[in-house]
Scaffold this motif. Structure first.
Motif, mmCIF file in Angstrom:
data_model
loop_
_atom_site.group_PDB
_atom_site.id
_atom_site.type_symbol
_atom_site.label_atom_id
_atom_site.label_comp_id
_atom_site.label_asym_id
_atom_site.label_seq_id
_atom_site.Cartn_x
_atom_site.Cartn_y
_atom_site.Cartn_z
ATOM 1 N N SER A 1 0.977 -1.405 -0.196
ATOM 2 C CA SER A 1 -0.229 0.314 -0.229
ATOM 3 C C SER A 1 0.559 1.773 -0.398
ATOM 4 O O SER A 1 2.299 1.516 0.140
ATOM 5 C CB SER A 1 -0.533 0.195 1.400
ATOM 6 N N THR B 1 -2.931 10.686 -1.344
ATOM 7 C CA THR B 1 -3.838 11.045 -1.923
ATOM 8 C C THR B 1 -3.614 10.597 -3.295
ATOM 9 O O THR B 1 -2.697 10.266 -3.540
ATOM 10 C CB THR B 1 -4.175 12.166 -1.562
ATOM 11 N N VAL B 2 -4.515 10.303 -4.014
ATOM 12 C CA VAL B 2 -4.523 9.299 -4.830
ATOM 13 C C VAL B 2 -3.480 10.346 -5.891
ATOM 14 O O VAL B 2 -2.621 9.982 -6.585
ATOM 15 C CB VAL B 2 -5.894 9.602 -5.306
ATOM 16 N N GLU B 3 -3.871 11.806 -6.425
ATOM 17 C CA GLU B 3 -2.699 12.739 -6.487
ATOM 18 C C GLU B 3 -1.896 12.909 -6.226
ATOM 19 O O GLU B 3 -0.528 13.173 -6.895
ATOM 20 C CB GLU B 3 -3.833 14.327 -6.796
ATOM 21 N N ASP B 4 -1.381 12.438 -5.046
ATOM 22 C CA ASP B 4 -0.113 12.214 -4.270
ATOM 23 C C ASP B 4 1.158 11.178 -4.275
ATOM 24 O O ASP B 4 2.337 10.882 -4.426
ATOM 25 C CB ASP B 4 0.072 13.195 -3.013
ATOM 26 N N THR B 5 0.186 10.228 -5.187
ATOM 27 C CA THR B 5 0.661 8.482 -5.655
ATOM 28 C C THR B 5 1.197 8.654 -7.245
ATOM 29 O O THR B 5 0.444 8.861 -8.216
ATOM 30 C CB THR B 5 -0.579 8.092 -5.313
ATOM 31 N N ALA C 1 2.790 6.644 -10.496
ATOM 32 C CA ALA C 1 1.883 6.243 -11.545
ATOM 33 C C ALA C 1 3.061 4.555 -11.078
ATOM 34 O O ALA C 1 1.680 3.965 -10.845
ATOM 35 C CB ALA C 1 2.406 6.611 -12.822
ATOM 36 N N ALA D 1 1.484 3.314 -7.794
ATOM 37 C CA ALA D 1 0.330 2.502 -8.464
ATOM 38 C C ALA D 1 0.223 1.483 -9.158
ATOM 39 O O ALA D 1 -0.946 0.575 -9.087
ATOM 40 C CB ALA D 1 -0.756 3.356 -8.953
#
Length: 120
Positions: free
Chosen positions: A77, A81-85, A87, A90
């Motif tokens: 994991s 936040t999504v915008e700070d992950t 690519a 992810a």
């Protein structure tokens, strides 16, 4: 004796599950990216396994043999936040958390079905 394989067995829920299943009389194969992290577990076998690698999964399936219970516990994991992950992070999570279980299912469930063992 029923045989179980638990991925992500080096710590947390996976490690506790290996202990619980062994206490319930199952023969347990514990698997983790670093086999040395499995020291001290009450497991019949300890395997190095990287669920993101087709070759590693195939080798683990060969070494472990047939199982009655497959626990896909390996996961990673990211605390962002999504915008700070990024690519790449992810994609690594998807490869481990989604494609990894698919690799394991492909490697083990056919044997579970043909041997009339396990549940799916």
């Amino acid at each position: 004796m029923r045989r179980a394989l638990v991925t992500g067995a080096s710590r947390g829920v996976g490690r506790a599950l290996v202990t619980e299943l062994a206490a319930r009389g199952l023969e347990v194969v514990a698997a983790a990216r670093r086999a040395g992290d499995l020291a001290g577990l009450a497991a019949a076998e300890r395997l190095q396994l990287d669920v993101t690698s087709d070759a590693s999964v195939a080798a683990a399936a060969e070494l472990a043999g047939p199982v009655d219970l497959l626990v896909n516990n390996a996961a990673i994991s990211a605390a962002a936040t999504v915008e700070d992950t990024p690519a790449g992070v992810a994609l690594a999570m998807f490869n481990t958390n989604v494609a990894g279980p698919l690799r394991m299912i492909s490697a083990f469930v056919p044997g579970m079905r043909s041997g009339a063992a396990g549940r799916w």
